[in-house]
Enzyme design. Structure first.
Site, short mmCIF file in Angstrom:
data_model
loop_
_atom_site.label_atom_id
_atom_site.label_comp_id
_atom_site.label_asym_id
_atom_site.label_seq_id
_atom_site.Cartn_x
_atom_site.Cartn_y
_atom_site.Cartn_z
N LYS A 99 0.91 -1.19 0.26
CA LYS A 99 0.06 0.02 -0.03
C LYS A 99 0.87 1.33 -0.25
O LYS A 99 0.53 2.01 -0.69
CB LYS A 99 -0.94 0.00 1.27
N ASN A 100 1.87 1.34 0.79
CA ASN A 100 2.56 2.32 1.20
C ASN A 100 3.64 2.78 -0.03
O ASN A 100 4.10 3.79 0.05
CB ASN A 100 3.36 2.48 2.29
N ARG A 115 -4.17 10.47 4.65
CA ARG A 115 -3.09 11.34 4.90
C ARG A 115 -2.17 11.55 3.68
O ARG A 115 -1.77 12.63 3.29
CB ARG A 115 -2.10 11.14 5.99
N CYS A 155 -4.60 8.03 9.81
CA CYS A 155 -4.82 7.11 11.16
C CYS A 155 -4.47 8.23 12.33
O CYS A 155 -3.50 8.83 12.21
CB CYS A 155 -3.76 6.21 11.12
N ARG A 205 1.19 14.33 13.78
CA ARG A 205 1.48 14.08 12.29
C ARG A 205 1.74 15.29 11.57
O ARG A 205 0.74 15.56 10.63
CB ARG A 205 0.42 13.01 11.58
N PRO A 206 2.39 16.46 11.81
CA PRO A 206 2.25 17.71 11.27
C PRO A 206 3.01 17.49 9.62
O PRO A 206 3.55 16.39 9.41
CB PRO A 206 3.26 18.39 12.16
N VAL A 207 2.85 18.47 8.93
CA VAL A 207 3.47 18.39 7.75
C VAL A 207 4.42 19.52 7.40
O VAL A 207 5.08 19.85 6.58
CB VAL A 207 2.31 18.80 6.49
N ASP A 208 4.93 20.12 8.45
CA ASP A 208 5.90 21.22 8.59
C ASP A 208 7.19 20.77 7.66
O ASP A 208 7.82 21.65 6.64
CB ASP A 208 6.62 21.78 9.85
N LEU A 209 7.58 19.66 7.58
CA LEU A 209 8.81 19.16 6.95
C LEU A 209 8.60 18.97 5.48
O LEU A 209 9.48 19.26 4.50
CB LEU A 209 9.55 17.93 7.53
N ASP A 228 5.18 0.35 11.76
CA ASP A 228 3.96 -0.43 11.22
C ASP A 228 3.88 -1.65 11.87
O ASP A 228 2.91 -2.26 11.36
CB ASP A 228 3.96 -0.20 9.71
N ILE A 277 8.73 6.63 16.72
CA ILE A 277 8.22 7.30 15.43
C ILE A 277 6.96 8.05 15.74
O ILE A 277 6.85 9.53 15.25
CB ILE A 277 7.99 6.43 14.37
N ARG A 331 -8.46 -0.88 4.55
CA ARG A 331 -7.66 0.13 4.26
C ARG A 331 -6.11 -0.34 3.73
O ARG A 331 -5.38 -0.01 2.87
CB ARG A 331 -7.24 1.46 5.37
#
Ligand code: EPZ
Length: 430
Positions: A22-23, A102, A126, A131-135, A317, A339, A409
């Protein structure tokens, strides 16, 4: 809402074909936005996340076709999906779609690289941490993008001549950040250097596909990626790599329920850290050349400590699934999650089986018990839910798992794969 009923206690015996990851499939599908030619992906798993991403890409104007079954192909071969972004009709990724998954946020990079602009809702996914997106945004800024956040949306714009190469130093390893940086840099003017890049096999799979599309990337599989931007990318055909998390999940299940299971079509190198821990717990792990055979020796499960890390370390995971295994160990183990800050939601559900687990910050202390007992439980997130499946397979009696849409999922054909190994699993449709 569907539920899954499992009658535990039977050993698992047989072989399980490992699906496409999936990933890996998700970023590869998103990479189709980078070219006006057709990208053909083989071995795409049939999962609700994949279906959702098809809808999101459709919304941007990507034409998507799924090939019918070819002679000799089985349902286990995954889908052959053609994605054609000949023209992008919309650079907006709306809240109602992005909030469901996400990874769909990553469309920001190819849209920006190819169209010079993107407006993408801040993501969902999830609930395993903030789970920020700053990076991800930092990476785009390093390539010259201007970023504004307005009413829950990220509005990204490239400079008038398009994105330009730059240096991206990730302060922590981020898979999504690396996917984003790669997809933006391949079409930027000039060279880009990515330091502390994620080395997860799914990142490597994306990079290899991009190279087949005409991208120039050096250092694939290492923490330093050097990209020479090109003016245009073309189409290609690429096979999605096997799902190491699915394979690890069934490997742990076989060890916990007892039995002998071969996971077909995956190399142990994709999940060596997890297999090493499994072997330490007492299971026999054999590289068959075409897959991985996991055999329980019938002896007690030994307690093993695990700390999650970026690849090639033990994957986050697989943390919940390993914890399920450790609930039956002959002693106490410590499981440390480094993580994500909130990835212990399976603990309270595992307790319903009679597991004894204490939490201390980012560490779970698991005191093994001689047996688990089936119980009604609730799936909370994707990997947490499958840890309940593993526990249920090893528990005495019946378990009913609700909210199984989480499982759909990420686990293709879960019931049929387990049933072919002798498990008593049944889906009760709502
Ligand atoms: C990917 O998520 C996977 N998702 C996750 O799998 C996986 O758990 C994770 O990588 C780690 O391996 C997909 O591939 C679709 P990250 P991603 O960016 O990319 C922090 C599953 O069950 N961070 O590597 O979102 C972040 O909060 C899913 O299949 C920032 O601080 O993960 C986390 O602590 C769940 N700022 C750490 O980095 C950012 O801008 C690693 O996250 C980005 C991330």
């Amino acid at each position: 809402m569907d539920r899954i009923r499992i009658i535990g206690g039977a050993p698992l015996k047989g072989s399980i074909p490992v699906s496409g990851a999936k990933n890996a499939a998700l970023p590869l599908m998103i990479a189709s936005l980078l070219t006006s030619d057709t990208l053909v992906l083989e071995n795409v798993p049939r999962l609700s996340d994949v279906r959702m991403l098809k809808r999101i890409l459709n919304n941007h104007g990507v034409g998507i076709g799924v090939a019918g079954k070819r002679p000799g192909e089985t349902v286990e071969d995954g889908e052959r999906v053609s994605l054609s972004a000949a023209s992008i009709v919309d650079t907006l990724a709306p809240y109602d779609l992005v909030s469901q998954m996400r990874a769909s946020f990553w469309v920001i990079a190819p849209l920006l690289a190819r169209m010079g602009e993107a407006k993408v809702s801040l993501p969902g996914g999830c609930a395993i941490g903030t789970r920020p997106v700053d990076l991800l945004l930092m990476a785009l800024e390093r390539l010259g993008a201007s970023i504004e956040i307005d009413a829950g949306y990220v509005i990204a714009k490239a400079p008038s001549g398009g994105l330009r190469g730059g240096e991206i130093d990730f302060p922590k390893v981020t898979v999504g950040g690396t996917h984003t940086a790669l997809m933006a840099a391949v079409l930027a003017n000039g060279s880009t250097l990515i330091r502390n890049a994620a080395r997860e096999p799914e990142v490597t799979d994306l990079a290899e596909c991009l190279v087949k599309m005409g991208a120039r990337i050096k250092g694939i599989g290492t923490a330093t990626l050097e990209i020479d931007g090109v003016g245009k990318l073309g189409g290609t055909t690429h096979r999605v790599l096997p799902d190491r998390i699915e394979a690890g999940t069934y490997a742990f299940a076989a060890a916990m329920a007892g039995g002998d299971v071969t996971l077909e079509g995956i190399s142990p190198t994709l999940l060596q850290a997890a297999l090493d821990k499994l072997a330490q717990s007492g299971a026999e792990v054999i590289d068959t050349g075409t897959g991985i055979r996991v055999r329980s020796t019938g002896r007690d499960i030994a307690p093993v400590d695990v700390t999650t890390e970026a690849f090639p370390g033990f994957p986050t995971d697989l943390q919940a699934q390993f914890m399920a295994l450790m609930t039956r160990a002959n002693g106490t183990s410590h499981i440390t999650e480094t993580i994500f800050e909130n990835r212990f939601m399976h603990v309270q559900e595992l307790a319903r089986f009679g597991a004894r687990i204490r939490l201390d910050g980012d560490r779970a202390i698991v005191e093994g018990v001689p047996s688990l007992k089936g119980a009604p439980v609730m799936a909370t997130d994707l990997r947490a839910s499958v840890s309940l499946v593993i526990a249920a397979l090893a528990a005495e009696g019946e378990t009913m798992i609700s909210r199984v849409y989480h499982l759909d999922r990420g686990f293709e054909g879960l019931e049929s794969k387990l049933m072919r190994c002798g498990a008593q699993v049944e889906r009760i449709r709502a």
